[in-house]
Motif scaffolding. Structure first.
Motif, PDB file in Angstrom:
ATOM      1  N   MET A 163       0.830  -1.204   0.000  1.00 23.01           N
ATOM      2  CA  MET A 163       0.000   0.000   0.000  1.00 23.01           C
ATOM      3  C   MET A 163       0.859   1.246   0.000  1.00 23.01           C
ATOM      4  O   MET A 163       0.567   2.218  -0.688  1.00 23.01           O
ATOM      5  N   SER A 176       2.080   1.812  -3.467  1.00 24.36           N
ATOM      6  CA  SER A 176       1.126   1.727  -4.586  1.00 24.36           C
ATOM      7  C   SER A 176       0.368   3.016  -4.757  1.00 24.36           C
ATOM      8  O   SER A 176       0.059   3.719  -3.815  1.00 24.36           O
ATOM      9  N   VAL A 177       0.055   3.307  -5.995  1.00 19.70           N
ATOM     10  CA  VAL A 177      -0.818   4.435  -6.305  1.00 19.70           C
ATOM     11  C   VAL A 177      -1.963   3.950  -7.158  1.00 19.70           C
ATOM     12  O   VAL A 177      -2.613   4.721  -7.846  1.00 19.70           O
ATOM     13  N   THR A 178      -2.245   2.647  -7.112  1.00 19.96           N
ATOM     14  CA  THR A 178      -3.302   2.076  -7.919  1.00 19.96           C
ATOM     15  C   THR A 178      -4.653   2.538  -7.401  1.00 19.96           C
ATOM     16  O   THR A 178      -4.909   2.486  -6.214  1.00 19.96           O
ATOM     17  N   CYS A 193      -8.530   2.314  -6.485  1.00 19.38           N
ATOM     18  CA  CYS A 193      -9.258   1.156  -5.999  1.00 19.38           C
ATOM     19  C   CYS A 193     -10.353   0.740  -6.955  1.00 19.38           C
ATOM     20  O   CYS A 193     -10.783  -0.396  -6.936  1.00 19.38           O
ATOM     21  N   ASP A 253     -10.892   5.996  -9.590  1.00 19.29           N
ATOM     22  CA  ASP A 253     -10.567   6.978  -8.560  1.00 19.29           C
ATOM     23  C   ASP A 253     -10.330   8.335  -9.193  1.00 19.29           C
ATOM     24  O   ASP A 253      -9.434   8.501 -10.015  1.00 19.29           O
ATOM     25  N   ALA A 303      -7.365  -1.428   3.568  1.00 17.97           N
ATOM     26  CA  ALA A 303      -6.751  -0.393   2.730  1.00 17.97           C
ATOM     27  C   ALA A 303      -5.540  -0.954   2.001  1.00 17.97           C
ATOM     28  O   ALA A 303      -5.305  -0.640   0.819  1.00 17.97           O
ATOM     29  N   ALA A 312      -5.093  -1.505  -2.231  1.00 16.35           N
ATOM     30  CA  ALA A 312      -3.969  -0.901  -2.951  1.00 16.35           C
ATOM     31  C   ALA A 312      -3.296  -1.883  -3.904  1.00 16.35           C
ATOM     32  O   ALA A 312      -2.482  -1.484  -4.736  1.00 16.35           O
TER      33      ALA A 312
END
Length: 463
Positions: A17, A20-22, A24, A102, A281, A285
């Motif tokens: 997480m 990561s900047v993926t 959701c 997002d 959370a 991610a």
């Protein structure tokens, strides 16, 4: 207490997480990207389900801006789809804005406020009422009335789901259902029998608990906090509705339904059968293809009926089951519009007509659906569904998704009205109050009361 293996898994997830900047809601969306398809010479083709259309005149060049959310696979095939359409309609080109989920509607809200919304926008059921009520999207009824959009093979209840206050604010593209995806190997390793449509919430709790006790996996990888439709389903099972008919307040009268729902979640989290907020959370991610239910780290996941199809490339053994029922087997599930295409009210008339023609081609033509292949959900056209089912082009999971939707009708009731304006804020409040209980900041009773107060204020302000 969670077993040591689970603590290690949570730590690893937390590390992911942090890096990561993926988004959701997507896996690999390219937010902010803008491209334009290349014009291609060629005669206008007609296919099954497609009528020859004219956009002003054959020579009139029109550029349609179009926005959608999705992962890289959706972005790539949608570009191919648009290029094919341009090859058959040489006067039409597209300016595209693919994005991850997002931030998609944050950007769209800014564009709408500035009068610069794309001509065609992929719209979600959560937000369509808001954009209809603020006048941002055009009424599509005239394009059905004049034959531009052919709804012959679409259930009126389904395409009518986009009607808000007498205006058809969006044309439905696909249908979906709330579903619980499960990993049969995880269930087998825990000695849990695979569920069917008759399973109950008590069965669900027992299954999740047994998975947590017998394996190093979560029973359920979500904590039911990020999809307010699950609460809606839970409320409908008790003969009530989530929102009042006038959308000014909550529709259920007794806060006990919310208290019971949150107590169930809290109990499963305490047992280690569900992730706590921090653990969840970290899971989110990772991206859909790497969620624990895919990799063997969880037994169940609540999502939509197309989830197993989306992650088929990573695990093609996942199965679908309808959400748990109450002991009295009350029918509360509903067929949900998967997504819509809406047309901007600010677009010129010629662009609106051209956009309507494209939408008709998208939902009705075989060649378009040869490319889409049900990735956006179960196609709304019965003719297209039959064509795809017989084509041999669908994967095993896509065929299973079609069958699941057909079978689930037996436990479905009438669909609720479209979500009221302000539902995105309500969804955030819903998760916040569940998390307040899970973090020990509030009792379930206090969270239920505060949820009612805040939601009623949001509804009153927006409707």
């Amino acid at each position: 207490m969670r077993k040591t293996g689970k603590r290690l898994m949570a730590a690893a997830l937390a590390a992911v997480m942090a890096a990561s900047v993926t988004a959701c809601g997507s896996s690999g969306g390219t937010a902010g990207q803008t491209t334009e398809t290349t014009k291609a010479a060629g005669e206008t083709a007609t296919t099954a389900g497609e009528k020859k259309q004219e956009s002003g005149s054959e020579e009139e060049p029109i550029t349609l801006s179009i926005a959608w959310w999705g992962g890289q696979e959706r972005n790539e095939y949608t570009q191919k789809l648009l290029e094919l359409y341009t090859s058959e309609h040489p006067n039409i080109t597209f300016q595209t804005s693919p994005s991850g989920w997002d931030g998609y509607f944050d950007k769209l809200a800014t564009q709408a406020a500035a009068g610069a919304m794309p001509d065609i926008v992929q719209m979600d059921y959560l937000y369509i009422t808001t954009y209809a009520n603020n006048g941002s999207v055009a009424d599509l009824k005239p394009y059905i009335d004049n034959g531009t959009i052919d709804v012959t093979n679409i259930d009126p209840v389904l395409y009518g789901s986009g009607e808000i206050n007498g205006k058809l604010a969006g044309m439905v593209l696909s249908s979906s259902l709330l579903a619980f995806t499960y990993n049969p190997e995880v269930l087998a390793s825990a000695g849990v029998e695979e569920p069917n449509a008759d399973w109950t919430w008590d069965d669900f709790i027992a299954d999740c608990t047994q998975i947590a006790e017998k394996t190093d996996a979560y029973g359920m990888e979500t904590n039911l906090s990020d999809n307010i439709n699950v609460l809606n389903y839970y409320v409908r099972q008790r003969g009530e509705q989530l929102f009042s008919d006038d959308n000014k307040s909550l529709g259920y009268k007794d806060d006990a339904v919310f208290v019971d729902f949150v107590n169930m979640i809290a109990s499963l989290v305490e047992k280690g059968a569900m992730p706590n907020p921090d653990q969840y959370a970290a899971i989110m991610a990772m991206g859909k293809e790497s969620f624990p239910v895919v990799t063997g780290g969880a037994g169940f996941r609540n999502d939509w009926s197309n989830y197993a199809t989306i992650v088929e490339g990573s695990n093609d053994t996942l199965k679908l089951v309808t959400p748990p029922m109450t002991a009295d087997k009350t029918k509360a599930l509903w067929v949900k519009p998967g997504m819509f295409f809406s047309i901007a009210e600010t677009s010129a008339d010629a662009k609106k007509q051209a956009a309507a023609e494209f939408i008709n081609w998208f939902i009705n033509s075989e060649e378009a659906n040869d490319i889409i292949l049900a990735e956006r959900g179960t196609p709304v056209s019965s003719a297209v569904r039959s064509y795809l089912a017989d084509s041999g082009k669908l994967t095993k999971k896509q065929i299973e998704m079609f069958d699941f939707v057909d079978d689930a009708v037996s436990v479905c009731a009438d669909a609720p009205a479209p979500d009221p304006a302000g539902v995105s804020e309500i969804s955030e409040t819903y998760q916040t109050e569940i998390y307040n209980v899970l973090y020990g900041n509030k009792t379930p009773e206090k969270a239920a009361a505060d949820f009612r107060t805040m939601v009623n204020e949001i509804l009153e302000r927006n409707n």
